[in-house]
Structure formats: C-alpha cells, structure tokens
Design a protein around this motif. Structure first.
Motif, mmCIF file in Angstrom:
data_model
loop_
_atom_site.group_PDB
_atom_site.id
_atom_site.type_symbol
_atom_site.label_atom_id
_atom_site.label_comp_id
_atom_site.label_asym_id
_atom_site.label_seq_id
_atom_site.Cartn_x
_atom_site.Cartn_y
_atom_site.Cartn_z
ATOM 1 N N LEU A 12 0.872 -1.115 -0.185
ATOM 2 C CA LEU A 12 -0.227 0.217 0.095
ATOM 3 C C LEU A 12 0.900 1.240 -0.011
ATOM 4 N N VAL A 13 0.791 2.152 -0.960
ATOM 5 C CA VAL A 13 1.448 3.282 -1.151
ATOM 6 C C VAL A 13 0.718 4.436 -1.019
ATOM 7 N N SER A 14 -0.557 4.582 -1.124
ATOM 8 C CA SER A 14 -1.542 5.709 -1.211
ATOM 9 C C SER A 14 -2.769 5.225 -0.758
ATOM 10 N N SER A 15 -3.598 6.290 -0.098
ATOM 11 C CA SER A 15 -5.241 6.033 0.160
ATOM 12 C C SER A 15 -5.760 7.328 -0.443
ATOM 13 N N PRO A 16 -6.063 7.552 -1.624
ATOM 14 C CA PRO A 16 -6.789 8.972 -2.137
ATOM 15 C C PRO A 16 -8.127 8.757 -1.602
ATOM 16 N N PRO A 17 -8.408 10.118 -1.139
ATOM 17 C CA PRO A 17 -10.131 10.059 -0.732
ATOM 18 C C PRO A 17 -10.970 10.952 -1.789
ATOM 19 N N LEU A 42 10.278 7.241 -3.928
ATOM 20 C CA LEU A 42 9.433 6.434 -3.056
ATOM 21 C C LEU A 42 10.102 5.274 -2.746
ATOM 22 N N THR A 43 10.296 5.046 -1.493
ATOM 23 C CA THR A 43 11.143 3.663 -0.801
ATOM 24 C C THR A 43 9.996 2.930 -0.373
ATOM 25 N N LEU A 44 10.188 1.382 -1.054
ATOM 26 C CA LEU A 44 9.283 0.549 -0.822
ATOM 27 C C LEU A 44 9.802 -0.531 0.459
ATOM 28 N N ALA A 45 9.062 -1.344 1.058
ATOM 29 C CA ALA A 45 9.389 -2.061 2.156
ATOM 30 C C ALA A 45 10.666 -2.969 2.177
ATOM 31 N N ASP A 46 10.767 -3.344 0.755
ATOM 32 C CA ASP A 46 11.907 -4.248 0.668
ATOM 33 C C ASP A 46 13.065 -3.288 0.301
ATOM 34 N N SER A 55 13.710 -1.064 -2.063
ATOM 35 C CA SER A 55 14.076 -0.512 -3.541
ATOM 36 C C SER A 55 13.194 0.821 -3.525
ATOM 37 N N THR A 56 13.520 1.345 -4.625
ATOM 38 C CA THR A 56 12.947 2.854 -4.566
ATOM 39 C C THR A 56 12.269 3.097 -6.006
ATOM 40 N N ARG A 57 11.317 3.877 -6.188
ATOM 41 C CA ARG A 57 10.804 4.015 -7.446
ATOM 42 C C ARG A 57 10.490 5.489 -7.531
ATOM 43 N N THR A 58 10.713 5.945 -8.739
ATOM 44 C CA THR A 58 10.042 7.267 -9.134
ATOM 45 C C THR A 58 9.000 7.032 -9.989
ATOM 46 N N PHE A 59 9.182 6.353 -11.032
ATOM 47 C CA PHE A 59 8.183 5.763 -11.936
ATOM 48 C C PHE A 59 8.287 4.268 -12.084
ATOM 49 N N LEU A 60 7.318 3.857 -13.000
ATOM 50 C CA LEU A 60 7.279 2.272 -12.984
ATOM 51 C C LEU A 60 8.440 1.717 -13.764
ATOM 52 N N GLU A 61 8.830 0.432 -13.165
ATOM 53 C CA GLU A 61 9.745 -0.155 -13.880
ATOM 54 C C GLU A 61 8.951 -1.529 -14.390
ATOM 55 N N ASP A 62 9.500 -2.177 -15.517
ATOM 56 C CA ASP A 62 9.115 -3.346 -16.173
ATOM 57 C C ASP A 62 8.978 -4.498 -15.075
ATOM 58 N N GLY A 63 7.681 -5.103 -15.181
ATOM 59 C CA GLY A 63 7.531 -6.070 -13.870
ATOM 60 C C GLY A 63 6.581 -5.503 -12.930
ATOM 61 N N ASP A 64 6.491 -4.401 -12.615
ATOM 62 C CA ASP A 64 5.715 -3.779 -11.562
ATOM 63 C C ASP A 64 4.226 -4.278 -11.828
ATOM 64 N N VAL A 65 3.666 -4.255 -10.848
ATOM 65 C CA VAL A 65 2.406 -4.511 -10.746
ATOM 66 C C VAL A 65 1.649 -3.473 -9.858
ATOM 67 N N VAL A 66 0.571 -2.781 -10.375
ATOM 68 C CA VAL A 66 -0.064 -1.838 -9.626
ATOM 69 C C VAL A 66 -1.628 -2.264 -9.525
ATOM 70 N N THR A 67 -2.180 -2.345 -8.447
ATOM 71 C CA THR A 67 -3.671 -2.620 -8.058
ATOM 72 C C THR A 67 -4.307 -1.383 -7.358
ATOM 73 N N ILE A 68 -5.468 -0.996 -8.103
ATOM 74 C CA ILE A 68 -6.302 0.034 -7.121
ATOM 75 C C ILE A 68 -7.595 -0.451 -6.811
ATOM 76 N N SER A 69 -8.003 -0.546 -5.434
ATOM 77 C CA SER A 69 -9.233 -0.925 -4.968
ATOM 78 C C SER A 69 -9.775 0.272 -4.356
ATOM 79 N N ALA A 70 -11.051 0.038 -3.944
ATOM 80 C CA ALA A 70 -11.761 0.950 -3.110
ATOM 81 C C ALA A 70 -12.919 0.746 -2.632
#
Length: 395
Positions: free
Chosen positions: A291-296, A351-355, A357-372
């Motif tokens: 989880l990296v964000s919770s937009p309202p 953005l620093t992830l729990a493992d 690693s860091t991200r600015t923009f998406l890398e190949d292999g990344d998976v993005v999931t949005i729920s609500a």
C-alpha cells in the motif's frame, strides 16, 4: 441479510450487487452479479436474453426504472430463503469465472477535477506561477480519450513508445522512461441524450448507470513533449484499465456527501447545492502488493454530476456505454496522492518500498492494483473490486 453466506467484509453484499460480464470454459460471455464469493448468472436466473449479450449495454439502455426493478428482484431472491432452490443452481464460484470488459465503450472522456492533484502538478511544472490555470475554478477541465484502448483489469501494460525530448537534446523516438498511474473513478452512461440537448445536473441519475475504478496509465515524458497546445495524446491513449465490476449508482446513495466549497461560485448550470453528488469513496493504491497511497474521492472539487453537465452543455450527445472518468484522485496528505509523479514529486523524492527498493516511475514487471470501498447502510462497506495491471517491456 441473505440465505447465501456472505462475509461481513466482502464488500459484495445485497446492498451492493455490482454487475459484470463473465465467461467459463466453453461458454459465451454473459452478465453476472457478484454476491460474496459467488457470481449469479443473470441470464440463466432471470431468463431475460438482455443479460446474454456479452456486455451491459443493452441492459443499461433500458433506463432507471428497469435498473431499479432488477435490483429489487435480486435483493428479494437472494434475501428470501423461499427462492433458494431456484436461484442457487445459477451461482458459480467467483474464482472459477473469467471476467471480461463489462461494457462496449462508446466514448471516453477523462477529467482533471482534483484540486490537490492539479495544484501539485502546477507547482511542479510552473514554479513561481499560480498553480492552477485561470479556468480551473470555473469549469471541469477534461480531454477526449481513446475508447478502443479501454481494457479490463488484468490486461498487460505494454510500455509505450513515442517521441520524448530529453533535456538539452533533440527529440528522440523510444520507450517511455516515466510511466505512471492515475487512480481514478469512472462513471458509465446507460441512457443517451439527443444531439444538441444539454443534460442538466439534476438529471445525472437518469443517465448514469454505475461506477467503476479506472487506472489511466500515463507516459509523462511523452505527455510533456506533446501536450502543448492541444493536450494529452499518445501519452494517454495506449491503455486505460477499468475494473470488471460496475457498482450501481443506487448502491452509493449512503456514500453521498457535500463536495468541497467552491470559490468562486460556478455558473448556474454547474451549481449543485440542491443535488450534491460528492461521494465518500476511499481508494487504495498498491505497488507490487504494498500500500503506497489512500486517495480520498470525497475531496474532488468537481463532482461527476457537474462533469456530465459540462460535458453536454454545448449539445454533445450521450451514448449508451460512454465512460467518463474523474481524473486523478488526490488528497492533501503525502500518502493520499493518486499518481507516482506526485508521490515522488516529479522524480525528486523517490518512493522507498518495504523491500528497500525505490521508485520514481514504473519499472518493467511492476504490478499496480487500485481498489476502493464506500460506506453502505448500517456501517457496511460497498466494495468496487480492483483494477490491476503489470508493466511489460516495450515492443
């Protein structure tokens, strides 16, 4: 309550009953309704061929009275044990079905209606100038997208190619280096309107069938080079992902809230004091499961009803299957931003992830999931499912 066991936290109870299109091995796509961990085969359960067409369009075109009648019928049949023997044979485990694009998309329009998102991008790209363009507080800004590249959740995200201009160099053709997400909420039109006729804000629920989740994937480097003077083009048109489940507008009545105060007061056709359509939806954005964000969504400055009113005020007609999306949903907090360009502040704050690693923009292999989820009756939650995609290398 239902005779069908439904977990309290499933989000797919009788107060929701979202529609989708599904298939099983060897069968044609048809309409289903999610109930807990099950899918009700609506064509088989009702005998109505409108649910066997492979999309929701024909049913959506029937209008609000038909939508309400089917909703009442479903709630009765799934709630009263007297109907169990006739309904239960038409239930399938949700894990055993393949979900399809729920609608044939007619037109696709994307808006830019989060003040927090618009101001963040303005500060990033126009330092020293007002963060909002002069028209932003007066009308819902949008662009016309590409309906043919709207795809269902799970469709691979092939890294797009196009022109981009490196700093202090000539333009080059190549794969995007700044692939981003936009966490959004989408609205599906069921009932069309005649060409030359505006749809007033008060008629929103007469035309809009339901709500889904949207990820408007964005190639920021392509977008930055091309968007002046006519706006987004190749940086947006390669793929827009939508969730497979469409939550009926009626299910979101308990989630309606007043939108933020507007200053200056909008023109009369956009004034919504008597018809507020703010929605208390909380999105969650996960990158590789984290989880990296919770937009309202309740923070959105322009509501979907105002967007529809503005979209048609010039006489543009609506068609069954039209999709219009909110634009990136962002809140005031650092972890309420609905795009990576905001979360990493244009690349300046990775953005620093729990493992580790860091991200600015998406890398190949990344998976993005949005729920609500959104509030339902009696402290229940209405679930939207999720929209997900994995980035694949450019071709």
């Amino acid at each position: 309550m239902s005779w069908l066991p439904v977990a309290a936290d499933s989000g797919f109870g009788l107060d929701n009953l979202p529609y989708g299109v599904f298939s099983t091995p060897g069968t044609a796509p048809r309409t289903g309704v999610a109930v807990g961990d099950q899918v009700l085969d609506l064509a088989a359960a009702t005998g109505d061929d409108v649910h066997a067409t492979g999309s929701l369009n024909a049913f959506m075109a029937r209008g609000p009275s038909a939508w309400a009648a089917v909703r009442r019928q479903l709630q009765e049949r799934l709630g009263d044990p007297a109907h169990r023997a006739t309904v239960e044979p038409h239930l399938l485990p949700r894990a055993d079905v393949t979900l399809q694009l729920p609608v044939e998309v007619a037109d696709y329009v994307d808006f830019y209606s989060s003040r927090h998102h618009a101001e963040a991008l303005g500060r990033m790209f126009r330092p020293g100038s007002p963060p909002l363009p002069p028209n932003w507080e007066h009308l819902p800004i949008g662009y016309h997208g590409r309906a043919g590249t709207v795809a269902v959740s799970g469709t691979p995200v092939v890294r797009p190619c196009g022109q981009r201009k490196p700093a202090d160099a000539d333009p080059v053709l190549g794969a995007s280096q700044r692939l981003d997400i936009e966490a959004e909420v989408g609205f599906l039109v069921g009932v069309g309107s005649p060409l030359g006729t505006a749809v007033p804000l008060a008629d929103f629920a007469e035309h809009v069938f339901g709500v889904c989740l949207v990820n408007d994937w964005s190639a920021r480097d392509l977008q930055a080079w091309e968007y002046v003077p006519l706006g987004p083009f190749l940086g947006k048109s390669f793929l827009t992902s939508v969730s497979p489940w469409v939550v009926p507008l009626a299910a979101l009545e308990p989630a309606r809230v007043a939108p933020p105060a507007r200053d200056p007061q909008p023109l009369p056709y956009l004034r919504d004091d008597d018809h507020p359509w703010g929605l208390d939806i909380t999105l969650e954005v996960r990158l590789n499961g984290e989880l990296v964000s919770s937009p309202p969504f309740r923070e959105m400055y322009w509501t979907a009803a105002q967007q529809l009113a503005h979209l048609t005020v010039n006489g543009a007609s609506l068609r069954t299957g039209d999709l219009f999306a909110s634009g990136t949903v962002s809140g005031p907090g650092a972890r309420e931003r609905g795009s990576l360009i905001e979360l990493c502040w244009g690349g300046a704050e990775p953005l620093t992830l729990a493992d580790g690693s860091t991200r600015t923009f998406l890398e190949d292999g990344d998976v993005v999931t949005i729920s609500a989820t959104a509030p339902g009756p009696d402290d229940s939650r209405i679930g939207f499912g999720e929209v997900t995609g994995q980035v694949l290398p450019a071709r």
